[in-house]
Scaffold this motif. Structure first.
Motif: not given
Length: 183
Positions: A26-42, A48-51, A83-87
């Motif tokens: 479950d931890a591995e699957d959660a990490v595999q879901k989180v990685l593209p989520g974080l990268v996508g948020g970044l 945006d230029p300010a971002g 996380v707060g800055h990203v999402f």
């Protein structure tokens, strides 16, 4: 994609499972879901230029951190800020959607919420070394959102483990929730 796999290899999944008291699968699957989520948020923030400027400052702060040996070394308070800055105010919705994309019943929005601040500093540190070229690779450049956007987009384009990052699913979710970034 090699970049996604290389990033995933940086994550101490067994330590995360142990610290959170969850099944390692479950931890591995959660990490595999989180990685593209974080990268996508970044990536959404970098549009945006300010971002992009804010992200480059964050990368500079994380570029000198040594490779982590255990979860105990992770500054989860820093991770929560990332996380707060990203999402922004969409963290709960993003966590819920990422959990919904998992076929494992143990991967819940609550688990995703716990994994995000653990993984976020690792992701930022890894991206910082790639962006600056301090890992011996060719630098992605410091020309603003272009080089950074290319690096982040390259990670998403290859996605890993059927994350949905490249098929419009996660990208559509993040684009809709973040609206081009939340700084």
């Amino acid at each position: 994609m090699a970049g996604f796999d290389e990033l995933l290899a940086q994550i101490p999944i067994a330590d995360i499972a142990r610290q959170l008291g969850v099944d390692p699968n479950d931890a591995e699957d959660a990490v595999q879901k989180v990685l593209p989520g974080l990268v996508g948020g970044l990536e959404a923030n970098a549009q945006d230029p300010a971002g992009a400027a804010s992200l480059q400052q964050a990368l500079a702060q994380h570029s000198t951190r040594p490779r982590l040996k255990s979860v105990d070394e992770i500054d989860t308070a820093d991770g929560a800020k990332i996380v707060g800055h990203v999402f922004g105010g969409n963290t709960d919705q993003v966590a819920s959607r990422l959990a919904d994309s998992s076929s494992k019943s143990g991967v819940t929005g609550d688990l995703i919420q716990k994994v995000l601040p653990i993984v976020a500093p690792i992701v930022l540190g890894w991206i910082a070394t790639k962006f600056s070229g301090s890992d011996g690779s060719a630098s992605a450049g410091s020309d603003g959102a272009g080089g950074l956007g290319d690096l982040l987009g390259g990670l998403l384009g290859g996605g890993g483990g059927g994350s949905g990052a490249s098929d419009g699913g996660l990208g559509d979710l993040l684009g809709g929730l973040l609206g081009g970034g939340s700084r």
